[in-house]
Design a protein around this motif. Structure first.
Motif, PDB file in Angstrom:
ATOM      1  N   UNK B 218       0.788  -1.224   0.000  1.00 52.22           N
ATOM      2  CA  UNK B 218       0.000   0.000   0.000  1.00 52.22           C
ATOM      3  C   UNK B 218       0.820   1.273   0.000  1.00 52.22           C
ATOM      4  N   UNK B 219       2.139   1.167   0.072  1.00 50.24           N
ATOM      5  CA  UNK B 219       2.939   2.393   0.060  1.00 50.24           C
ATOM      6  C   UNK B 219       2.897   3.076  -1.290  1.00 50.24           C
ATOM      7  N   UNK B 220       2.592   2.289  -2.299  1.00 51.07           N
ATOM      8  CA  UNK B 220       2.647   2.850  -3.648  1.00 51.07           C
ATOM      9  C   UNK B 220       1.409   2.437  -4.407  1.00 51.07           C
ATOM     10  N   UNK B 221       0.970   3.317  -5.273  1.00 46.08           N
ATOM     11  CA  UNK B 221      -0.041   2.884  -6.228  1.00 46.08           C
ATOM     12  C   UNK B 221       0.635   1.935  -7.189  1.00 46.08           C
ATOM     13  N   UNK B 222      -0.150   1.358  -8.081  1.00 44.01           N
ATOM     14  CA  UNK B 222       0.456   0.449  -9.043  1.00 44.01           C
ATOM     15  C   UNK B 222       1.415   1.256  -9.929  1.00 44.01           C
ATOM     16  N   UNK B 223       2.644   0.803  -9.982  1.00 42.62           N
ATOM     17  CA  UNK B 223       3.659   1.537 -10.743  1.00 42.62           C
ATOM     18  C   UNK B 223       3.767   0.933 -12.137  1.00 42.62           C
ATOM     19  N   UNK B 224       3.760   1.779 -13.146  1.00 48.68           N
ATOM     20  CA  UNK B 224       3.929   1.299 -14.517  1.00 48.68           C
ATOM     21  C   UNK B 224       5.283   1.767 -15.034  1.00 48.68           C
ATOM     22  N   UNK B 225       5.670   1.182 -16.123  1.00 49.17           N
ATOM     23  CA  UNK B 225       6.982   1.531 -16.688  1.00 49.17           C
ATOM     24  C   UNK B 225       7.081   3.021 -16.993  1.00 49.17           C
ATOM     25  N   UNK B 226       5.977   3.563 -17.534  1.00 51.91           N
ATOM     26  CA  UNK B 226       6.002   4.976 -17.904  1.00 51.91           C
ATOM     27  C   UNK B 226       6.292   5.845 -16.681  1.00 51.91           C
ATOM     28  N   UNK B 227       5.759   5.426 -15.525  1.00 58.22           N
ATOM     29  CA  UNK B 227       5.996   6.213 -14.307  1.00 58.22           C
ATOM     30  C   UNK B 227       7.483   6.262 -13.987  1.00 58.22           C
ATOM     31  N   UNK B 228       8.110   5.099 -14.085  1.00 60.91           N
ATOM     32  CA  UNK B 228       9.537   5.047 -13.754  1.00 60.91           C
ATOM     33  C   UNK B 228      10.329   5.920 -14.722  1.00 60.91           C
ATOM     34  N   UNK B 229      10.020   5.790 -16.011  1.00 60.98           N
ATOM     35  CA  UNK B 229      10.772   6.585 -17.003  1.00 60.98           C
ATOM     36  C   UNK B 229      10.539   8.067 -16.742  1.00 60.98           C
ATOM     37  N   UNK B 230       9.297   8.407 -16.451  1.00 59.20           N
ATOM     38  CA  UNK B 230       8.993   9.820 -16.235  1.00 59.20           C
ATOM     39  C   UNK B 230       9.790  10.349 -15.051  1.00 59.20           C
ATOM     40  N   UNK B 231       9.891   9.517 -14.019  1.00 58.46           N
ATOM     41  CA  UNK B 231      10.669   9.928 -12.857  1.00 58.46           C
ATOM     42  C   UNK B 231      12.113  10.209 -13.253  1.00 58.46           C
ATOM     43  N   UNK B 232      12.670   9.312 -14.049  1.00 57.50           N
ATOM     44  CA  UNK B 232      14.068   9.495 -14.442  1.00 57.50           C
ATOM     45  C   UNK B 232      14.246  10.752 -15.296  1.00 57.50           C
ATOM     46  N   UNK B 233      13.333  10.931 -16.245  1.00 53.46           N
ATOM     47  CA  UNK B 233      13.496  12.091 -17.139  1.00 53.46           C
ATOM     48  C   UNK B 233      13.334  13.385 -16.345  1.00 53.46           C
ATOM     49  N   UNK B 234      12.302  13.441 -15.510  1.00 49.79           N
ATOM     50  CA  UNK B 234      12.100  14.660 -14.714  1.00 49.79           C
ATOM     51  C   UNK B 234      13.278  14.861 -13.762  1.00 49.79           C
ATOM     52  N   UNK B 235      13.753  13.748 -13.206  1.00 49.89           N
ATOM     53  CA  UNK B 235      14.893  13.841 -12.299  1.00 49.89           C
ATOM     54  C   UNK B 235      16.103  14.424 -12.999  1.00 49.89           C
TER      55      UNK B 235
END
Lengths: 472, 500
Positions: B218-235
């Motif tokens: 429950x710490x996280x909503x369902x994480x999709x690949x796009x979320x991870x990539x978006x995190x990296x790009x924004x980061x």
């Protein structure tokens, strides 16, 4: 005379096309020089000299035209006359003899028909040896006409009809000859490899080996592989000078002479070997000594280089630059070979010093015109990594940089560790994604959709917010 | 009723003697979470604002689970009833929320993942609704760090956090989180490996965040690949914002190695464009794409990013400064459209710096006037520029005045790396090496964890089963071919096993 030729339309055109044009007289005399050669290469060399040296142009063209008249190569004769007409319009040799050319063409045509007809009848009789000879005759005929690719084809057709090893070897040597004439060096190399592979022991081998090795050197030189060329030339047996004609070709006259081997081999070795190698493999080489004796100034240059007298060595070579520019095989490589020898000399010269003034460098190494100042030349050498040094433009010094191996090792270790660390992180990220079943798949939306997903998702979170909170 | 509720809520005391055993603690905590989530919301809402209010009695640090649930219900009702005054930053509920996020007990919150996530979502929503989104950044960040000091397990909160930072342009605020390497993604840990094991309960001291943050926690909503990539790009963009180009470069490479079935997506293209530019800033060239990148995908994005590669080529020709300017001018529309104009400007500026720093490989001393005539600017301008470079640590050199008047100022490089302003002493180097060793060891631990997570995944267990079966099958067959107990169906499965 020379100045007339230099201003002639032909050389002006050559200059425009960035071709090499030599205006100063070379050290050799045309007459004795060219008498060393026979057959095709004689014409080729005359043509080369004529079209590159303003000083010798008229003589060379006259000799070439007279020579070509004897042969069957009508096309070449016409080209020669046309070019010569642009250099010396009034010269009788330059007059294009159309009637003669037509007559000759007709004769050549008849000869060709005859040979082809003969070959056809041999083929009908199904006698292998006759077919082989028929093809060989055709090949010789095309060689004489200067149609090298047709000659190559004709010789190639001999292969399946060769019955003995000697035939096969002769045919391959013929192929080598035609490819050299076309200056297709990669083809030369592959044919030479076949000669080498087919070689038998004993008499045949001793007879062919010097030829193969000299031609290999020539092919490497043509490709610009100076080191391989040097190795092939310096290990060519002196028997080359006296070897009997093989496959009907007198190689030391029709392809390259012993003098050529000395010059090509010596220059390539200077360009590609360091001092100890030169000492052991070139000067201490009994086989090559025989060749070097033919060209004492090459020997002197190598000696000077080995004794660290670089400027004297360069001076000797510089004196012969024009000669080599007029050599048909060397001409395109002279600049690069000389450049390499020069840079190598500078590097070798600087090794024992920690600091040399630029003026000293400039007097030791006279500029060749490629660079405006010695600084520029040194700068280029440092930038492309051949010379490890720094220039002090203020005190005009060339400085050898201090080294600190301990520091370098530490710094290297650190940067390597960081690189590995990062690579490992990348791998782990990928592994995690694979474990989570993440993969970009083909059908899940194209480029367009996913590009906008970023901005959309941010926008959506903005829009959704107010509604959910009830603030609007 | 309020007193009754309070007794229940205080029923779980993490310091109680009978909970010192980790397994006991684990059991009690999970039962407690289940229990209080069944209490209806009305009970929590009673007595709000009074002196004996549950929220005043409960200690956010000691009774974190109970406090979190109560707080969540209170905020939800305040939003429902449009009772916004309480929520406004500075007022009671907001203060309580911030206090909680900064002081909760991390071990308890491992069990109440969804409460933790919802509270973070609330604080973000409130801050946005009040028009001051930046206020939420610090509490979210401390909540993330408190829960998981490595912040290395990716959650949907990571993405929300970085989005918030980007929207408010608080790049520096994002750096502490970005600096932590994402070593795990929430994975599906089978319950058998999760519960009732002495050493792998969520509350264990040794537990890493990859173990207690999983798809069911429950710490996280369902994480999709796009979320991870978006995190990296924004980061990466945040790093660019604070001019930490090397870090940005590393983050972008994470995007390029994403597993792909022969296709790329738009975010990858974005990342590649930025990566080409940043590579020039960091390495002076762009040609070493990480080996694990999917070749087909890279080919696709390269075809779509030709303009950037041309720019990078122009950049690497240090002798030809005008060429880069021409390239930049030719593609102005492209850079602006892609939002990379700033980076491109940086590239132009950096080329000058690279040009000067490359001089150090050729010269030990060079009059400033010589450089000026090469670059085509005035001596005074260049002198200031060089001074800035030396001050900012780009050049290991000094500017000196010369006696000869016609020479003027001279740029003198330090040839020995142990001298000059950028010199490092052996001690500093040693220190750096030690730090690197430390980092590598941590990473090795993370690799081990990832390996463990893989080894308990369903697919792997099945694979091992099949392998074992195959091994024993082969052995058995050799020994006694008649005794093979498998029928055709299972042999088929073996064939599948080979394909794997």
């Amino acid at each position: 005379m020379a100045s007339d030729a230099a201003d002639s339309p032909f050389f002006q055109k050559q200059r425009q096309e960035d071709a090499i044009v030599v205006t100063d007289p070379p050290k050799f005399d045309l007459e004795p020089y060219i008498s060393n050669y026979e057959g095709y290469t004689r014409l080729d060399r005359l043509h080369h000299i004529g079209s590159h040296s303003t000083y010798l142009a008229a003589d060379a063209y006259r000799a070439a035209i007279a020579e070509a008249r004897q042969g069957q190569n009508v096309q070449l004769l016409l080209t020669l006359q046309e070019e010569f007409a642009q250099i010396a319009p009034g010269d009788p040799a330059a007059n294009i003899d159309t009637a003669w050319a037509e007559e000759k063409t007709r004769k050549v045509r008849a000869e060709l028909d005859k040979l082809e007809h003969e070959l056809k009848s041999y083929k009908n009789n199904l006698i292998k040896e006759s077919i082989r000879m028929g093809n060989e005759d055709l090949g010789h005929f095309f060689c004489a006409c200067g149609d090298w690719s047709a000659a190559h084809k004709a010789y190639m057709r001999m292969r399946e009809h060769c019955t003995s090893n000697k035939h096969l070897a002769d045919m391959t040597l013929r192929l080598v000859y035609t490819t050299i004439a076309q200056k297709m060096w990669l083809g030369v190399q592959s044919h030479l490899a076949k000669v080498d592979g087919a070689q038998r022991k004993g008499d045949e081998k001793t007879k062919r080996e010097p030829i193969v090795s000299a031609c290999t050197g020539l092919a490497h030189l043509g490709n610009g592989d100076f080191r391989d060329a040097a190795m092939a030339f310096i290990y060519t047996s002196p028997a080359f000078l006296t070897v009997e004609p093989a496959a009907g070709i007198t190689w030391q006259k029709e392809v390259l002479t012993g003098n050529d081997i000395a010059v090509y081999g010596g220059l390539c070795a200077l360009a590609s070997m360091d001092r100890t190698e030169l000492q052991v493999q070139v000067l201490g080489n009994n086989d090559f000594r025989n060749f070097l004796e033919l060209e004492p100034h090459i020997r002197r240059a190598i000696n000077l280089f080995c004794n660290s007298k670089y400027s004297a060595c360069l001076e000797v070579l510089e004196g012969y630059r024009n000669d080599y520019l007029l050599d048909v095989y060397l001409s395109n490589h002279v600049a690069s070979i000389y450049g390499r020898i020069r840079t190598k000399s500078i590097v070798q010269y600087f090794i024992p010093f920690s600091c040399v003034t630029l003026d000293e460098m400039a007097t030791k190494f006279q500029l060749t015109g490629e660079f405006a100042t010695i600084e520029d030349e040194l700068e280029t050498m440092i930038n492309n990594g051949t010379l490890d040094a720094r220039i002090d433009l203020v005190d005009r010094l060339l400085i050898s940089p201090p080294t600190n191996p301990r520091y370098t090792v530490h710094a290297d270790a650190l940067s390597m560790a960081e690189r590995y660390d990062h690579t490992l992180r990348l791998r782990l990220t990928r592994l995690n994604m694979l474990a989570a079943g993440f993969e970009i798949k083909q059908d899940k939306g194209g480029f367009r959709e996913s590009t906008s997903s970023l901005s959309e998702s941010i926008g959506a979170s903005f829009r959704g917010m107010g509604q959910r909170m009830g603030f609007n | 009723m309020a007193a009754e509720l309070l007794t229940i809520l205080l029923g779980f005391q993490p310091d109680a003697p009978e909970l010192q055993q980790r397994r006991e603690y684990d059991k009690a905590a999970r039962e407690f979470v289940l229990h209080i989530s069944n209490i209806s919301n009305n009970h929590y809402l009673k007595g709000a604002g009074a002196a004996e209010d549950v929220l005043n009695v409960l200690d956010p640090t000691a009774n974190s689970i109970a406090y979190a649930v109560t707080l969540r219900v209170r905020i939800a009702s305040a939003i429902d009833r449009k009772n916004h005054e309480q929520l406004r930053p500075g007022n009671s509920l907001w203060n309580k929320l911030v206090l909680f996020l900064e002081s909760f007990d991390p071990v308890q919150m491992r069990y109440a993942g969804s409460e933790w996530r919802k509270l973070i979502e609330y604080i973000e929503q409130i801050a946005r609704a009040m028009g001051t989104p930046a206020l939420a950044i610090a509490p979210i960040r401390s909540a993330m760090i408190r829960l998981d000091p490595t912040t290395g397990t990716f959650t949907s909160v990571h993405l929300r956090f970085i989005q918030l930072c980007m929207e408010t342009r608080s790049y520096a605020a994002a750096v502490p989180i970005l600096d932590d390497y994402i070593h795990s993604l929430p994975s599906a840990i089978p319950p058998a490996a999760r519960d009732n094991l002495e050493y792998s309960v969520a509350c264990a001291d040794t537990a890493t965040s990859g173990e207690f943050i999983h798809t069911k926690s429950g710490h996280s909503e369902k994480v999709a690949l796009v979320d991870v990539i978006e995190y990296y790009v924004l980061g990466a963009m945040a790093y660019l914002g604070v001019r930490q180009f090397k870090h940005a470069h590393e983050l972008l490479e994470h995007v390029l190695i994403i597993p792909a079935a022969g296709v790329a997506n738009g975010l990858m293209l974005e990342a590649y464009k930025k990566w080409v530019l940043v590579s020039c800033l960091v390495n002076k060239s762009y040609n070493s794409i990480p080996r694990t990148a999917n070749g087909q995908a890279v080919k696709q994005i390269r075809a779509a990013a030709k303009a950037y590669e041309a720019l990078a080529d122009a950049f690497s020709q240090l002798n030809n400064l005008p060429k880069l300017r021409a390239q930049v001018a030719a593609g102005t529309d492209i850079w602006i459209e892609d939002g990379n104009a700033g980076l491109v400007d940086e590239l132009v500026e950096h080329q000058h710096r690279s040009y000067v720093s490359r001089l150090s490989r050729t010269f030990s001393a060079i009059p400033v006037s010589n450089i000026a005539s090469n670059v085509g600017s005035s001596v005074d301008e260049l002198t200031t520029f060089l001074e800035a470079l030396i001050r900012d640590g780009f050049l290991n050199a000094r500017l000196e005045r010369n006696d000869k008047p016609e020479v003027g100022a001279v740029l003198r490089f330090y040839l020995d790396p142990t001298q000059g302003p950028l010199a490092k002493t052996e001690k500093q180097q040693q220190q750096a090496l030690f730090e690197q060793t430390e980092r590598t060891n941590t990473l090795a631990g993370q690799v081990k964890d990832a390996d463990y997570r893989l080894s308990i995944s369903k697919e792997y267990v099945e694979y091992v089963k099949r392998q074992a079966k195959k091994a024993s099958g082969q052995g058995g067959n050799a020994a006694d071919p008649m005794d093979a107990p498998w029928d055709d169906a299972e042999i088929e499965e073996d064939i599948m096993g080979d394909l794997r």
